[in-house]
Design a protein around this motif. Structure first.
Motif, mmCIF file in Angstrom:
data_model
loop_
_atom_site.group_PDB
_atom_site.id
_atom_site.type_symbol
_atom_site.label_atom_id
_atom_site.label_comp_id
_atom_site.label_asym_id
_atom_site.label_seq_id
_atom_site.Cartn_x
_atom_site.Cartn_y
_atom_site.Cartn_z
ATOM 1 N N SER A 150 0.829 -1.209 0.000
ATOM 2 C CA SER A 150 0.000 0.000 0.000
ATOM 3 C C SER A 150 0.857 1.251 0.000
ATOM 4 O O SER A 150 0.527 2.250 -0.649
ATOM 5 N N LEU A 151 1.980 1.219 0.712
ATOM 6 C CA LEU A 151 2.894 2.359 0.695
ATOM 7 C C LEU A 151 3.439 2.594 -0.716
ATOM 8 O O LEU A 151 3.604 3.730 -1.155
ATOM 9 N N LYS A 152 3.704 1.504 -1.425
ATOM 10 C CA LYS A 152 4.155 1.633 -2.824
ATOM 11 C C LYS A 152 3.091 2.346 -3.659
ATOM 12 O O LYS A 152 3.399 3.245 -4.440
ATOM 13 N N GLU A 153 1.837 1.962 -3.456
ATOM 14 C CA GLU A 153 0.758 2.531 -4.257
ATOM 15 C C GLU A 153 0.546 4.014 -3.988
ATOM 16 O O GLU A 153 0.097 4.743 -4.868
ATOM 17 N N ILE A 154 0.859 4.471 -2.777
ATOM 18 C CA ILE A 154 0.671 5.898 -2.475
ATOM 19 C C ILE A 154 1.978 6.673 -2.588
ATOM 20 O O ILE A 154 2.065 7.834 -2.184
ATOM 21 N N GLY A 155 3.006 6.013 -3.128
ATOM 22 C CA GLY A 155 4.246 6.708 -3.446
ATOM 23 C C GLY A 155 5.231 6.849 -2.304
ATOM 24 O O GLY A 155 6.236 7.547 -2.447
ATOM 25 N N GLN A 156 4.989 6.185 -1.172
ATOM 26 C CA GLN A 156 5.920 6.270 -0.037
ATOM 27 C C GLN A 156 6.897 5.089 -0.113
ATOM 28 O O GLN A 156 6.859 4.159 0.692
#
Length: 616
Positions: A150-156
């Motif tokens: 999920s962090l990947k998906e929000i750019g973090q």
């Protein structure tokens, strides 16, 4: 509860733990034949049905359990899982949240709630759930992995890498976790690290997902033949692997193999008839048309309530492209509006952030220092709005014997993150804290990465259009950098952007009014850069390029100090990969039909004109 039932419950639970689900089911049913309202047997039978992939039966039994005890958090949690298995997300969310109301300290329930949000592409909410679960159970490998995704998906990406790194420490032989690490590295442009992670995942298990991902990493590092071989290897093992067919189609399109690409997309749809992105990729191939059956299938998917919005975006775009080809322009723009409204609803454009960035840049840029020139390679950045002719300009330049077109690189973003970490200050404020030595080192790192990936070249083109935002930073670390600013008539440029599936983080692209505002801010920022770095910047107007390519090419050669070469006249014959939506266009001779193209969409684009402050 009599002793016999207690013993039967223990026996059924042990069978369930041992994976003997059918025997466990018989055990719990035997208890319920004697004691129809035994809440423990009802709940465990519900869990058994979940294990047997029978969610509807689980729901029936678990509702019976709730009638016996309306305050049991486990029953609510299990109902949430059952509805999750049926893709009934709102009901799944409701039951999981009710479970947490009765007992908020349940890491597994928080993890499952995060998965429900993630399945709906609501990764901000998902990340909060995973974070809450990890506060209760820091050594929860599955949750760490979900959090990382999920962090990947929000750019973090940096936090995501830490999360998946923690998961891998707990389970170093987990092939799935190694693949997730590679996916995050791929997302932030660490292609060689991603290649290593995917190979690690493959070595730990027969991980075909990692092998498909490996093909993308190989493609990004210029190993196109190896990337293609990788996908063929997957298909040799699993002929019906939809993602391998789809990735192969994308690669073939980027390499100019358009007929083969169409076949690959249709194979993907053969094995997964609702593969929305394959419908879109197939529709946008210039020499292909969707069949009557394919259009009918898309319309059926759009009316199916189970089809998620993220799929509907691609399906509406596919119909829009198809209607465009049929010259049904009013219908086409309505499809594009429907597609983009779904994206805009999810990630609304925030005009104030765009304006604030320009003001900050104007304020701090005079305080930014400059590094020293290192090495002989001439870095050239093609910048401008997407769809402004950047791919065409790069293709013309890359046809010259002294020029290498590296495509859309993410190196500048990586270096900005390094600057933030080094100064412990967010961009762009960090620029005022970097010494001459630090700036020089960042520039040297950029050139070294270019050489490591692509070899030695006299002139290298970095064609990431949105680097226009960072010209001041680029000039600070690479004083010898030159910029080619591609500019296109505003209405044409914005409508062309609107018709494409830009990422969620490019929220300006999903709304006609937002596009108009963003374009005007883009022009204002470019004016700042032109005033400061005008001697090292050449403006190329798209309309002039398509009307008189030779003269514009001569301007490019003069600007870069290169001799004119005839190969640039036939740029469309140059064999190289093009990983942008213009992959087909740049393999054709210049055409003028895109000039004033916006006019065919009529009043539907009036909101764009108003935002651009243009009188039609």
């Amino acid at each position: 509860m009599n002793q016999q039932i207690v013993e039967q419950l223990q026996q059924g639970f042990q069978l369930l733990q041992a994976g003997q689900n059918d025997q466990a089911k018989l055990c719990f049913e035997a208890i319920l034949n004697v004691d129809a309202n035994n809440e423990f047997a009802l709940n465990l039978l519900g869990v058994t049905y979940l294990r047997l992939a029978q969610p509807q039966q689980a729901i029936d039994v678990l509702h019976r359990a709730l009638k016996v005890n309306q305050k049991d958090s486990e029953t609510y949690a299990n109902l949430g899982l059952a509805f999750k298995d049926l893709n009934q997300w709102s009901k799944a969310q409701g039951f999981l949240e009710q479970s947490l109301q009765f007992n908020p300290k349940q890491p597994s329930v928080l993890n499952n709630l995060g998965n429900v949000f993630a399945a709906q592409n609501l990764h901000q909410q998902a990340a909060k759930c995973f974070d809450a679960a990890l506060k209760l159970a820091p050594d929860y490998p599955e949750c760490l992995s979900n959090f990382a995704q999920s962090l990947k998906e929000i750019g973090q990406h940096s936090i995501g890498l830490k999360a998946i790194g923690a998961a891998r420490k707990l389970e170093p032989d987990n092939s799935y976790f190694a693949n997730i690490q590679g996916e995050i590295e791929l997302a932030c442009g660490q292609y060689q690290a991603a290649e290593k992670s995917f190979n690690n995942a493959i070595s730990l298990g027969d991980n075909l997902v990692a092998k498909v991902n490996l093909s993308t990493a190989l493609k990004q590092t210029g190993c196109y033949a190896k990337a293609k071989d990788c996908l063929y290897e997957v298909l040799a093992i699993e002929e019906n692997n939809t993602e391998a067919h789809h990735h192969l189609g994308v690669l073939q399109e980027q390499l100019g193999e358009f007929e083969q690409a169409a076949s690959s997309f249709r194979r993907a749809l053969q094995y997964t008839p609702n593969h929305a992105s394959s419908f879109y990729q197939l529709a946008k191939l210039r020499q292909q048309s969707l069949s009557i059956q394919e259009v009918e299938k898309i319309n059926n998917l759009l009316t199916d309530p189970v089809t998620p919005d993220v799929f509907k975006v691609s399906l509406y775009l596919a119909l829009g492209v198809h209607a465009d080809k049929q010259k049904h322009f009013h219908q086409a723009i309505e499809y594009f509006i429907q597609a983009k409204s779904l994206k805009a609803k999810k990630v609304p454009y925030q005009a104030e952030i765009t304006e604030q960035y320009r003001h900050v840049v104007k304020e701090i840029q005079p305080q930014v220092g400059q590094g020293q020139v290192v090495g002989n390679m001439q870095p050239v950045f093609i910048v401008g709005m997407p769809r402004s002719g950047t791919s065409l300009t790069e293709q013309i330049l890359a046809s010259h014997s002294q020029v290498f077109g590296a495509g859309e690189l993410g190196f500048i973003n990586d270096l900005m993150k390094q600057a933030e970490q080094q100064t412990q200050t967010r961009y762009p404020y960090c620029l005022t804290k970097l010494s001459t030595q630090s700036l020089t080192h960042l520039g040297q790192t950029y050139k070294q990465r270019i050489t490591q990936m692509f070899g030695e070249h006299a002139v290298v083109i970095d064609k990431n259009p949105l680097n226009y935002n960072f010209i001041g930073f680029i000039k600070a670390i690479l004083p010898d950098a030159k910029f080619i600013y591609c500019k296109r008539q505003a209405m044409d440029n914005c409508v062309s952007i609107f018709k494409l599936p830009f990422d969620d983080n490019q929220s300006y692209a999903h709304d006609l009014s937002g596009l108009g505002h963003y374009y005007r801010e883009h022009q204002a920022l470019m004016t700042i850069w032109q005033q400061q770095f005008g001697d090292d910047m050449l403006q190329i107007d798209y309309e002039n390029m398509v009307m008189d390519q030779q003269q514009q090419t001569q301007n490019l050669m003069d600007f870069l100090g290169l001799d004119y070469e005839d190969a640039t006249d036939e740029f469309y014959k140059t064999e190289r990969i093009v990983m942008t939506p213009s992959a087909e266009q740049v393999r054709q001779p210049i055409y003028t039909s895109s000039v004033n193209n916006w006019q065919k969409y009529g009043d539907a684009v009036l909101p764009l004109a108003e935002a651009l402050q243009i009188d039609l």
